[in-house]
Design a protein around this motif. Sequence first.
Motif, PDB file in Angstrom:
ATOM      1  N   ILE A  23       0.699  -0.818  -0.180  1.00 57.71           N
ATOM      2  CA  ILE A  23      -0.103   0.215   0.086  1.00 57.71           C
ATOM      3  C   ILE A  23       1.235   0.795  -0.376  1.00 57.71           C
ATOM      4  O   ILE A  23       1.863   1.369   0.289  1.00 57.71           O
ATOM      5  N   VAL A  24       0.730   2.483  -0.442  1.00 60.35           N
ATOM      6  CA  VAL A  24       0.779   3.375  -0.228  1.00 60.35           C
ATOM      7  C   VAL A  24      -0.064   4.332   0.314  1.00 60.35           C
ATOM      8  O   VAL A  24      -0.862   4.712  -0.291  1.00 60.35           O
ATOM      9  N   ASP A  25       0.445   5.139   1.456  1.00 59.26           N
ATOM     10  CA  ASP A  25      -0.304   6.417   2.009  1.00 59.26           C
ATOM     11  C   ASP A  25      -0.449   7.821   1.631  1.00 59.26           C
ATOM     12  O   ASP A  25       0.788   7.656   1.312  1.00 59.26           O
ATOM     13  N   GLY A  26      -0.892   8.115   0.779  1.00 56.22           N
ATOM     14  CA  GLY A  26      -0.932   9.275   0.006  1.00 56.22           C
ATOM     15  C   GLY A  26      -2.074  10.643   0.561  1.00 56.22           C
ATOM     16  O   GLY A  26      -1.848  10.840   1.962  1.00 56.22           O
ATOM     17  N   PRO A  27      -1.757  12.000   0.336  1.00 54.78           N
ATOM     18  CA  PRO A  27      -2.073  13.155   0.931  1.00 54.78           C
ATOM     19  C   PRO A  27      -3.514  12.879   1.609  1.00 54.78           C
ATOM     20  O   PRO A  27      -4.303  12.212   1.064  1.00 54.78           O
ATOM     21  N   THR A  28      -3.629  14.519   2.636  1.00 54.01           N
ATOM     22  CA  THR A  28      -5.155  14.456   2.591  1.00 54.01           C
ATOM     23  C   THR A  28      -6.313  14.869   1.805  1.00 54.01           C
ATOM     24  O   THR A  28      -5.681  15.478   1.020  1.00 54.01           O
ATOM     25  N   ILE A  29      -7.449  14.701   1.381  1.00 59.00           N
ATOM     26  CA  ILE A  29      -7.920  15.581   0.530  1.00 59.00           C
ATOM     27  C   ILE A  29      -9.776  15.333   1.303  1.00 59.00           C
ATOM     28  O   ILE A  29      -9.502  15.234   2.499  1.00 59.00           O
ATOM     29  N   MET A  38     -14.568  16.703   4.824  1.00 59.04           N
ATOM     30  CA  MET A  38     -14.161  16.189   6.143  1.00 59.04           C
ATOM     31  C   MET A  38     -12.878  15.312   5.241  1.00 59.04           C
ATOM     32  O   MET A  38     -12.451  16.075   4.329  1.00 59.04           O
ATOM     33  N   PRO A  39     -11.575  15.885   6.630  1.00 57.96           N
ATOM     34  CA  PRO A  39     -10.358  15.132   5.887  1.00 57.96           C
ATOM     35  C   PRO A  39     -10.381  13.701   5.908  1.00 57.96           C
ATOM     36  O   PRO A  39     -10.611  12.527   6.442  1.00 57.96           O
ATOM     37  N   PHE A  40     -10.176  13.177   4.195  1.00 59.96           N
ATOM     38  CA  PHE A  40     -10.116  11.688   4.117  1.00 59.96           C
ATOM     39  C   PHE A  40      -8.689  11.596   3.510  1.00 59.96           C
ATOM     40  O   PHE A  40      -7.547  11.654   2.664  1.00 59.96           O
ATOM     41  N   PRO A  41      -7.714  10.896   4.332  1.00 60.31           N
ATOM     42  CA  PRO A  41      -6.496  10.006   4.089  1.00 60.31           C
ATOM     43  C   PRO A  41      -6.768   9.695   2.382  1.00 60.31           C
ATOM     44  O   PRO A  41      -7.417   8.740   3.065  1.00 60.31           O
ATOM     45  N   PRO A 169     -11.233   7.722  15.629  1.00 55.13           N
ATOM     46  CA  PRO A 169     -11.935   9.197  16.073  1.00 55.13           C
ATOM     47  C   PRO A 169     -10.744   9.782  16.468  1.00 55.13           C
ATOM     48  O   PRO A 169     -10.497  10.699  16.776  1.00 55.13           O
ATOM     49  N   ARG A 170      -9.825   9.323  16.864  1.00 59.52           N
ATOM     50  CA  ARG A 170      -8.262  10.473  17.300  1.00 59.52           C
ATOM     51  C   ARG A 170      -7.938  11.229  15.924  1.00 59.52           C
ATOM     52  O   ARG A 170      -6.911  11.794  16.822  1.00 59.52           O
ATOM     53  N   LYS A 171      -7.571  10.826  15.134  1.00 54.86           N
ATOM     54  CA  LYS A 171      -7.127  11.281  14.203  1.00 54.86           C
ATOM     55  C   LYS A 171      -8.466  12.438  13.482  1.00 54.86           C
ATOM     56  O   LYS A 171      -8.699  13.199  12.919  1.00 54.86           O
ATOM     57  N   LEU A 172     -10.105  12.536  14.093  1.00 56.51           N
ATOM     58  CA  LEU A 172     -11.010  13.705  13.939  1.00 56.51           C
ATOM     59  C   LEU A 172     -10.910  14.521  15.475  1.00 56.51           C
ATOM     60  O   LEU A 172     -10.859  14.293  16.777  1.00 56.51           O
ATOM     61  N   ASN A 173     -11.032  15.724  14.593  1.00 52.14           N
ATOM     62  CA  ASN A 173     -11.899  16.461  15.824  1.00 52.14           C
ATOM     63  C   ASN A 173     -13.013  16.088  15.919  1.00 52.14           C
ATOM     64  O   ASN A 173     -14.068  15.783  15.864  1.00 52.14           O
ATOM     65  N   TRP A 174     -13.331  16.925  17.736  1.00 54.69           N
ATOM     66  CA  TRP A 174     -15.216  16.137  18.344  1.00 54.69           C
ATOM     67  C   TRP A 174     -15.934  16.982  16.788  1.00 54.69           C
ATOM     68  O   TRP A 174     -17.258  15.706  16.909  1.00 54.69           O
ATOM     69  N   TRP A 175     -16.140  17.159  16.008  1.00 55.61           N
ATOM     70  CA  TRP A 175     -17.340  18.084  15.110  1.00 55.61           C
ATOM     71  C   TRP A 175     -17.376  16.660  14.612  1.00 55.61           C
ATOM     72  O   TRP A 175     -18.167  16.131  13.524  1.00 55.61           O
ATOM     73  N   ILE A 224      -8.636  -0.669   2.420  1.00 58.45           N
ATOM     74  CA  ILE A 224      -9.817   0.050   1.789  1.00 58.45           C
ATOM     75  C   ILE A 224      -9.067   1.491   1.647  1.00 58.45           C
ATOM     76  O   ILE A 224      -7.759   2.026   2.110  1.00 58.45           O
ATOM     77  N   ALA A 225      -9.998   2.965   1.369  1.00 59.59           N
ATOM     78  CA  ALA A 225      -8.839   3.911   0.914  1.00 59.59           C
ATOM     79  C   ALA A 225      -9.029   4.928   2.278  1.00 59.59           C
ATOM     80  O   ALA A 225      -8.024   5.785   1.884  1.00 59.59           O
ATOM     81  N   HIS A 226      -9.949   4.724   2.711  1.00 61.73           N
ATOM     82  CA  HIS A 226     -10.171   6.264   3.699  1.00 61.73           C
ATOM     83  C   HIS A 226     -10.185   5.123   5.344  1.00 61.73           C
ATOM     84  O   HIS A 226     -11.059   4.649   5.379  1.00 61.73           O
ATOM     85  N   GLY A 227      -9.286   5.227   5.892  1.00 58.81           N
ATOM     86  CA  GLY A 227      -9.076   5.394   7.127  1.00 58.81           C
ATOM     87  C   GLY A 227      -8.244   4.189   7.828  1.00 58.81           C
ATOM     88  O   GLY A 227      -7.932   3.562   6.904  1.00 58.81           O
TER      89      GLY A 227
END
Length: 249
Positions: A23-29, A38-41, A169-175, A224-227
């Motif tokens: 796999i290659v983890d890329g930038p956030t979109i 939402m920030p999608f890795p 959850p640790r990678k997201l803010n509260w909302w 999967i692509a996201h998360g």
Amino acid sequence: MQAGAATYPPLNTLKPITEAVWIVDGPTIRFGPPGLRMPFPTRMTIVRLGDGGLFVHSPTHLTKDLRAELQALGPVRFIVAPNRIHYWWVPSWRIAYPEAEIWLAPRIREQAGEHIAFPTREIAGESGYPWDPEIRTLPIEGSFMTEVEFFHITSRTLVLTDFIENFEPRKLNWWRRIVARLGGVLAPHGAMPRDMRLTFSRQRPALKRAVETMIGWAPERVIIAHGRWFERDGQAILQRSFNWLLDRP
């Protein structure tokens, strides 16, 4: 929260999963309606086929260093865009690998317009592809898009794109945690986003059959692509993630 906190560093570098899968983890979109983006890795999957050629699924940002790593791994033979949302970096890969075949899921050209103004091939069925002996292909058609799923037989690796999202959850803010929970995509219980489920409401029986097919493949892992992706118990992960579909007629 720091910029890029949603990603999985190191980025833009090969990470071995099995002897033939990376796999290659890329930038956030950022994706979603205004005000709720939402920030999608991003994540790409690469399979080395028996002849040494590389099958590139959902290509991400191609850097100079990543290109050097790929050169050591083998020649890029197939570049695959698996649904109408995952195509943005295809043109830069075409420039870098002009001899590679580019395969697109249905409706990508409709979505991309002039961004993909060069010859490509469409994934229109479950067989008839050069990778058939090693990778199973499963297009799943909905009202908004068709997503094509792939299963690497030898390593028992199932490669999805947006059919399961699993935001930690640790990678997201509260909302954003609230948004992810409401969308049904908060880890460790990620699933098909609820808005995407609606786009398959008229194809529900076909979607259920496709999920049952993937469960029947008995995957060991699900990328999967996201998360956060799923390193083990792939069959159980599918059953849990799609229990909203499988437990009903």
